[in-house]
Design an enzyme around this catalytic site. Structure first.
Site, PDB file in Angstrom:
ATOM      1  N   CYS A  41     -66.641 -16.775  27.157  1.00  0.00           N
ATOM      2  CA  CYS A  41     -65.773 -16.510  28.312  1.00  0.00           C
ATOM      3  C   CYS A  41     -66.554 -16.561  29.618  1.00  0.00           C
ATOM      4  O   CYS A  41     -65.996 -16.347  30.696  1.00  0.00           O
ATOM      5  CB  CYS A  41     -65.091 -15.166  28.167  1.00  0.00           C
ATOM      6  N   CYS A  91     -63.283  -9.955  34.844  1.00  0.00           N
ATOM      7  CA  CYS A  91     -64.290 -10.268  33.831  1.00  0.00           C
ATOM      8  C   CYS A  91     -65.721 -10.191  34.337  1.00  0.00           C
ATOM      9  O   CYS A  91     -66.635  -9.889  33.568  1.00  0.00           O
ATOM     10  CB  CYS A  91     -64.008 -11.640  33.263  1.00  0.00           C
TER      11      CYS A  91
END
Ligand SMILES: Cc1ncc(COP(=O)(O)O)c(C=O)c1O
Ligand SMILES: Cc1ncc(COP(=O)(O)O)c(C=O)c1O
Lengths: 122, 386, 386, 122
Positions: D33, D102
């Site tokens: 990710c 994130c």
């Protein structure tokens, strides 16, 4: 948009006006659609001696009216009847495509004038 | 004098754009240096546009023209709200960008009410209110009309839209930059701007989308404009639009007053000098854009008048069928029930900030002999016979 | 070195545009003088674009960007041919302007096959042929990929499209101006160009619509572009696009050779200097755009590399999720089954005609220490432990 | 896009590296990710005496890692546990909205390190 010849005939139209006691008068078009052409001819011995026009219409309508009077003067009636709208447009070095329909009816008006003359002399 | 069609960029606009053609050429969506400076120029422009129409910058999406903005607003609302209803209320005097989009939606199962106008080109607000049904998902009314200049009562219509909780869009292309436009006060959910109508270059516009408005995408693709409109931004155009908005905001009142004075002088001059002229649009000048004058010169077809003006270096536009490239005269004239022949005879003068008193004097000097010459040539005009 | 994102206008382009901002500002749709000169400039540009891709000028419609062109091509075909079928064949590596438009059409009852690619990013033409059904109304394959540079065998796909009589569209945005594009030879019915990818300004593009192709309107409104796209033309942009096409046509071979030489040098230099680098895209350089190189620097996240480049004045782009603004890394990398971490590590170099040998030397000099520093900082990189 | 403080911490990150025989190690994120942050701490008498990091990630990830180590050194473990990701972002004069999720997990990694230390001394 318009050729130089169209612009010339539009800005200096030949034979504008009416002929008193015309031999024949032709009219085409519809003002609400934007074009009315009225052509007057004086005929002597089957020859168009004079032609004049009055036109309500766009540049193409005025230029073709002017051109068709020029082209018809001196012609015999039969020669004049052979004149087509396309020939008039061609003599002006062409018209924009969208003007080929409604605004290119001057020859029809001339033919109408000849017809009205012929009908009147029968 | 054809500024409603388009105009040149205002002084200062091109200068602001120039650096973004070569030195600062980055893609505003890029992270790196070449993109960042450009991104901040785009955001400055967004603030400038927002200030002119009184919205928040985040409520603006840049588009490529007024037509795109109207397609986006109308199709986007139709798609987003199709579960809610299928009815749209608009007017019969909208620009084709609205009218043809609505006609397209009619082929897709939507129903459209095209409100009539009276002989002055004005709407009946009661008729508008009555047109609203349970199914109505959008009211779309132009702020000002491009052909006749009429200004519509957008604030009042906004109150009706609010009352019935219907999304309200205004094609504001002709109003912005010419008169004061406040999307808050007008209760608008959507409004469209086109740069080239007030001094920005061609090919750029903006749509105001009130926060919270449901609107489907029109242009699918990349994530630009926070996912609302795909496509690399027209950076130079946007910078130009921003500056044009700033200039318009700064000068709106004076410009409008100056132009209205010229327009009024032209209007009075024409009516004084030439008989059988008909005004198209609202007779009260304050109810028209300050720069617009539309008149029909009886017995003369519009294009032939336009070409004669053209030879004198005067640019105007005409509502005649011949000019528009279609076979029918202006739909606006038809909606006002202007006599079909007079519709063919209509000429629009639309002034710009560049126009001067001398320009008006020049038109008033050249106009009468042209009209006279053409009327003499017209088979419809019989008065010259003695 | 981010020319696939956008580039500055080529020398000569801005100069050609300048007169059309102020002196020649008319609306090309107007009949009068202010419009006529402008109209002929637009038509000259149309011829210049047509010459570059080998079509007739009448087959071109100007649009505002590549995204609009692709929306127009795909939605326009879908709507025009919806009675014939509801199936579209495209690839999984298209630009979002194609992908998201297709995904939108899926919500409208269309079915879309997204062809897979192999690890080099190439298509299997047999799979493409097998995907065509009775219901197929459109094949849409990009000419060249913006991220990895791969050039697709458009001519061969064109023969398949012809064999099965399916309309064939190519998003040619990355190909035009960089490699030779001949829409006749490729049997294309539709193709899209975006000016800012090869030296025209942002905010202008064109769509080629083969004569006789059935295509519904995308932008409803005025009669511009022979009724095919409403909206006042972006005259300055169009003039710039024309000149950029003419320059591209004149210099295509030399420019491509020069740029390929620089790109090859960069490619070799990187692989020689830095271990654990992976090429993304086809290993044969001739099967990629001459200017494009996409590599993954293992253990380093793309954005951090990009920002370091940025601080050295080098603009590149990255396939990392962080850069794209979405949460997922590039769909092209995923389609090639690039390891997810390596996908986050990808960097695209895309050279332009402005780049020089010195630029490449500079990158090759700056790159190794940056990579080393970032790898040392990376928890994924354990080799530096003794 | 990034503030000057972010760019400072990104281009001159403080406390890069590992601590041999660290008292605690915390790790968050997922390389696929785009972000992995690993934080090492040396604790003496409930006080964080040293902190180091290794990060795979974007500019925000590296800057927040650097900032969180700076902020934690000298703090008691309880004080350090009170540090939030938001506080770290604030200390950097803010992060772009899309990075708040994130890439802003450095405090979580620090908390993980403290947790691993506490678990190790029970
Ligand atoms: C392959 C491809 N198609 C379409 C586009 C979209 O072009 P534009 O940004 O002009 O809308 C791009 C550019 O980003 C592209 O690379
Ligand atoms: C009222 C109105 N709406 C929309 C448009 C369309 O704007 P554009 O030509 O920028 O697409 C125009 C301009 O022609 C207009 O006058």
């Amino acid at each position: 948009m318009y050729t130089d010849k169209v612009m010339d005939h539009f800005s200096n139209p030949r034979n504008v006006g009416e002929i008193e006691d015309a031999s024949g008068i032709g009219e085409v078009g519809d003002a609400s659609c934007g074009d009315v052409m009225k052509i007057f001819i004086r005929v002597e011995g089957e020859i168009i001696k004079d032609a004049k026009f009055k036109t309500f219409g766009c540049g193409a309508a005025i230029a073709t009216s002017s051109m068709v009077t020029e082209m018809s003067i001196g012609k015999s009636l039969d020669e004049a009847l052979a004149l087509t709208n396309e020939a008039v447009a061609e003599a002006l070095d062409g018209l924009p495509p969208e003007k080929m329909g409604c605004s290119n009816l001057a020859a029809d008006a001339l033919h109408g004038a000849i017809k009205s003359y012929r009908e009147s002399i029968v | 004098m054809d500024n409603n069609a388009t105009m040149s960029v205002r002084p200062g606009v091109l200068e602001a754009m120039l650096p973004f053609f070569r030195e600062q050429f980055g893609n505003p969506s890029s992270v790196h240096w070449a993109g960042r400076a450009v991104n901040s120029a785009v955001e400055t422009a967004r603030e400038q546009v927002a200030a002119l129409i009184n919205c928040s910058p985040a409520e603006l999406v840049f588009v490529s023209c007024g037509s795109e903005g109207n397609n986006f607003a109308i199709k986007g609302t139709a798609e987003a709200l199709k579960e809610k209803g299928n009815h749209i209320v608009t007017t019969s005097v909208e620009h084709p960008a609205v009218l043809e989009t609505c006609e397209y939606l009619e082929t897709q199962g939507f129903e459209v009410t095209y409100l009539k106008v009276d002989k002055n080109g004005m709407l009946d607000l009661q008729e508008l209110e009555e047109a609203i049904t349970e199914q109505t998902i959008l009211i779309s009314v132009m702020w000002a009309n491009n052909e006749i200049g009429n200004i519509y009562p957008i604030d009042k219509i906004g109150r009706l839209a609010k009352k019935y909780k219907v999304c309200f869009h205004s094609d504001s292309v002709q109003a912005v930059g010419k008169i004061s436009v406040d999307v808050q006060q007008a209760n608008l959910d959507l409004a469209v701007i086109s740069g080239h109508k007030f001094g920005a270059p061609k090919g750029v516009g903006a749509i105001y989308i009130r926060r919270g408005t449901r609107l489907s995408r029109f242009m699918h693709g990349g994530h630009q404009e926070r996912n609302r409109r795909a496509g690399t931004l027209n950076v130079t155009g946007i910078v130009g639009l921003g500056v044009a908005c700033e200039l318009a905001a700064k000068n709106l009142k004076q410009d409008a007053a100056k132009i209205a004075r010229l327009r009024d002088k032209l209007e009075q001059g024409i009516f004084a000098a030439i008989p059988e002229v008909k005004l198209n649009g609202h007779p009260r000048q304050q109810l028209r854009l300050p720069n617009t004058l539309n008149v029909s010169f009886a017995y003369i077809e519009g294009e032939s008048l336009l070409l004669n003006f053209d030879m004198k270096g005067i640019a105007v536009s005409s509502g005649s069928a011949c000019t528009s490239g279609s076979l029918e005269p202006s739909h606006v004239m038809r909606a006002m029930c202007v006599d079909a022949v007079l519709a063919q005879s209509s000429i629009r003068f639309s002034l710009g900030t560049d126009n001067t008193e001398e320009d008006v004097d020049y038109v008033l000097q050249e106009l009468p002999p042209i009209v006279q010459r053409l009327r003499k040539m017209s088979p419809l005009y019989n008065r010259d016979k003695l």
